[in-house]
Design a protein around this motif. Structure first.
Motif, PDB file in Angstrom:
ATOM      1  N   LEU A 109      -2.871  -4.337  11.982  1.00 22.76           N
ATOM      2  CA  LEU A 109      -1.802  -5.128  11.362  1.00 22.76           C
ATOM      3  C   LEU A 109      -1.397  -4.587   9.990  1.00 22.76           C
ATOM      4  O   LEU A 109      -0.338  -4.946   9.474  1.00 22.76           O
ATOM      5  CB  LEU A 109      -2.214  -6.595  11.244  1.00 22.76           C
ATOM      6  CG  LEU A 109      -2.401  -7.325  12.577  1.00 22.76           C
ATOM      7  CD1 LEU A 109      -2.838  -8.767  12.339  1.00 22.76           C
ATOM      8  CD2 LEU A 109      -1.114  -7.318  13.397  1.00 22.76           C
ATOM      9  N   SER A 110      -2.232  -3.748   9.396  1.00 17.29           N
ATOM     10  CA  SER A 110      -1.903  -3.133   8.098  1.00 17.29           C
ATOM     11  C   SER A 110      -1.357  -4.144   7.083  1.00 17.29           C
ATOM     12  O   SER A 110      -0.328  -3.908   6.446  1.00 17.29           O
ATOM     13  CB  SER A 110      -0.923  -1.973   8.288  1.00 17.29           C
ATOM     14  OG  SER A 110      -1.450  -0.999   9.156  1.00 17.29           O
TER      15      SER A 110
ATOM     16  N   GLU B 162       0.825  -1.218   0.000  1.00 18.33           N
ATOM     17  CA  GLU B 162       0.000   0.000   0.000  1.00 18.33           C
ATOM     18  C   GLU B 162       0.854   1.261   0.000  1.00 18.33           C
ATOM     19  O   GLU B 162       0.395   2.330  -0.431  1.00 18.33           O
ATOM     20  CB  GLU B 162      -0.921   0.005   1.234  1.00 18.33           C
ATOM     21  CG  GLU B 162      -2.060  -1.002   1.190  1.00 18.33           C
ATOM     22  CD  GLU B 162      -1.635  -2.454   1.433  1.00 18.33           C
ATOM     23  OE1 GLU B 162      -0.568  -2.667   2.057  1.00 18.33           O
ATOM     24  OE2 GLU B 162      -2.359  -3.362   0.980  1.00 18.33           O
ATOM     25  N   ASN B 163       2.090   1.163   0.489  1.00 14.14           N
ATOM     26  CA  ASN B 163       2.954   2.351   0.562  1.00 14.14           C
ATOM     27  C   ASN B 163       3.337   2.907  -0.818  1.00 14.14           C
ATOM     28  O   ASN B 163       3.796   4.043  -0.929  1.00 14.14           O
ATOM     29  CB  ASN B 163       4.225   2.077   1.381  1.00 14.14           C
ATOM     30  CG  ASN B 163       3.988   1.916   2.867  1.00 14.14           C
ATOM     31  OD1 ASN B 163       4.691   1.175   3.554  1.00 14.14           O
ATOM     32  ND2 ASN B 163       2.982   2.604   3.406  1.00 14.14           N
ATOM     33  N   TRP B 164       3.105   2.125  -1.889  1.00 14.53           N
ATOM     34  CA  TRP B 164       3.344   2.654  -3.248  1.00 14.53           C
ATOM     35  C   TRP B 164       2.454   3.850  -3.537  1.00 14.53           C
ATOM     36  O   TRP B 164       2.728   4.629  -4.448  1.00 14.53           O
ATOM     37  CB  TRP B 164       3.096   1.570  -4.303  1.00 14.53           C
ATOM     38  CG  TRP B 164       4.125   0.475  -4.330  1.00 14.53           C
ATOM     39  CD1 TRP B 164       3.918  -0.835  -4.006  1.00 14.53           C
ATOM     40  CD2 TRP B 164       5.501   0.570  -4.734  1.00 14.53           C
ATOM     41  NE1 TRP B 164       5.087  -1.552  -4.161  1.00 14.53           N
ATOM     42  CE2 TRP B 164       6.071  -0.709  -4.613  1.00 14.53           C
ATOM     43  CE3 TRP B 164       6.309   1.633  -5.168  1.00 14.53           C
ATOM     44  CZ2 TRP B 164       7.413  -0.980  -4.910  1.00 14.53           C
ATOM     45  CZ3 TRP B 164       7.644   1.370  -5.467  1.00 14.53           C
ATOM     46  CH2 TRP B 164       8.179   0.072  -5.331  1.00 14.53           C
ATOM     47  N   GLN B 165       1.357   3.969  -2.771  1.00 12.58           N
ATOM     48  CA  GLN B 165       0.431   5.084  -3.009  1.00 12.58           C
ATOM     49  C   GLN B 165       0.911   6.402  -2.402  1.00 12.58           C
ATOM     50  O   GLN B 165       0.251   7.424  -2.524  1.00 12.58           O
ATOM     51  CB  GLN B 165      -0.933   4.745  -2.402  1.00 12.58           C
ATOM     52  CG  GLN B 165      -1.600   3.544  -3.041  1.00 12.58           C
ATOM     53  CD  GLN B 165      -2.764   3.055  -2.193  1.00 12.58           C
ATOM     54  OE1 GLN B 165      -3.753   3.755  -2.030  1.00 12.58           O
ATOM     55  NE2 GLN B 165      -2.638   1.866  -1.633  1.00 12.58           N
ATOM     56  N   ARG B 166       2.051   6.379  -1.726  1.00 19.03           N
ATOM     57  CA  ARG B 166       2.581   7.631  -1.155  1.00 19.03           C
ATOM     58  C   ARG B 166       3.139   8.514  -2.265  1.00 19.03           C
ATOM     59  O   ARG B 166       3.406   8.033  -3.367  1.00 19.03           O
ATOM     60  CB  ARG B 166       3.659   7.303  -0.126  1.00 19.03           C
ATOM     61  CG  ARG B 166       3.068   6.623   1.093  1.00 19.03           C
ATOM     62  CD  ARG B 166       4.068   6.524   2.202  1.00 19.03           C
ATOM     63  NE  ARG B 166       3.429   5.907   3.363  1.00 19.03           N
ATOM     64  CZ  ARG B 166       3.944   5.876   4.571  1.00 19.03           C
ATOM     65  NH1 ARG B 166       5.127   6.420   4.784  1.00 19.03           N
ATOM     66  NH2 ARG B 166       3.301   5.302   5.566  1.00 19.03           N
ATOM     67  N   PRO B 167       3.358   9.823  -1.975  1.00 18.16           N
ATOM     68  CA  PRO B 167       3.909  10.710  -3.004  1.00 18.16           C
ATOM     69  C   PRO B 167       5.227  10.162  -3.557  1.00 18.16           C
ATOM     70  O   PRO B 167       6.013   9.550  -2.826  1.00 18.16           O
ATOM     71  CB  PRO B 167       4.153  12.025  -2.251  1.00 18.16           C
ATOM     72  CG  PRO B 167       3.288  11.958  -1.041  1.00 18.16           C
ATOM     73  CD  PRO B 167       3.108  10.510  -0.703  1.00 18.16           C
TER      74      PRO B 167
END
Ligand code: IPE
Ligand code: IPE
Ligand code: MG
Length: 235
Positions: free
Chosen positions: A190-191, A62-67
């Motif tokens: 838990l993300s 999901e962190n790929w969605q960060r800037p």
């Protein structure tokens, strides 16, 4: 410090880097930089207590969605960490292992990752696993597809499917399930991290932000773990 019982495998959701930086009016990246110091300190502690497995959540699917600039900086930090730590890892017999959709990383990071895995493959003291572009649902679905394919090919029987077989299709194949899961920064979720593997893990949540979490905080978590009674469903 001695403990009556220690976890064999610790998993950590290293969270709170951005908030650590924000509190200091710094760019989020400085939180990630400081977070690497915490990782080094925790690795030292884990070696000291002869814990055999440490898995850290470094970047989620999901962190790929960060800037883009944050994602780029995180990938650069990863390359840097691997390059700078390699001599320490080899010297201390630490095997660096990676789980997640590694194919999605930039080419430079992919090269760094495979080189580090190769150069540390004989490390027998500690297996340090970095979860990168990791998502547990994705991992489980992948396993299900591969199992279905193998059943279709006749490589396995449908009746062979059990916990042991299923685990061998996960990214974590060959690694025992975590005994202790630590999450920093006060978030109680838990993300998408190791959902299958943590079925019986002891959970430890702390408000401490990851960049402030050092060896002494690890010891506090271990002290807490020592008191836990693990029943695994029995009386
Ligand atoms: C954890 O810290 C590191 C990664 C997810 C890469 P965060 O960057 O999530 O920090 P917060 O949660 O925004 O404070
Ligand atoms: C989980 O932290 C992922 C990592 C620590 C690498 P996040 O900060 O991405 O999780 P959420 O978004 O708060 O659930
Ligand atoms: Mg976070």
């Amino acid at each position: 410090m001695t403990f009556k019982n220690l976890p064999r495998h610790i998993a950590v959701i290293m969270d709170g880097n951005g908030r650590w930086a924000k509190k200091r009016n710094l760019d989020r990246i400085y939180g990630h930089i400081e977070g690497i110091k915490s990782l080094k300190s925790v690795v030292e502690g884990v070696i000291e207590y002869k814990i055999k497995y440490l898995t850290v959540y470094a970047f989620s699917s999901e962190n790929w969605q960060r800037p883009e600039n944050e994602v780029d900086s995180l990938m650069e930090l990863l390359d840097e960490y691997i390059e700078l730590e390699l001599p320490y890892l080899i010297k201390n017999k630490i095997r660096l292992n990676f789980i997640g959709d590694i194919g999605r990383l930039p080419d430079k990071s992919k090269t760094a990752v495979s080189k580090a895995a190769e150069k540390t493959k004989n490390g027998g003291e500690l297996t340090l696993t970095l979860a990168l572009s990791y998502g547990s649902k994705e991992e489980i679905l992948n396993a299900v597809s591969k199992i279905a394919e193998d059943v279709k090919k006749g490589a396995i029987e449908f009746t062979d499917i059990n916990d042991k077989l299923f685990s061998s299709y996960l990214y974590t194949a060959g690694t025992p399930d975590p005994d202790l899961l630590i999450r920093t920064s006060g978030e109680l979720r838990l993300s998408n991290f190791m959902l299958y593997q943590t079925a019986y893990a002891e959970l430890y949540f702390t408000k401490t932000l990851w960049p402030d979490f050092r060896k002494k905080n690890l010891i506090a978590a271990l002290k807490n773990y020592e008191k836990r009674i693990r029943r695994f469903g029995k009386t």
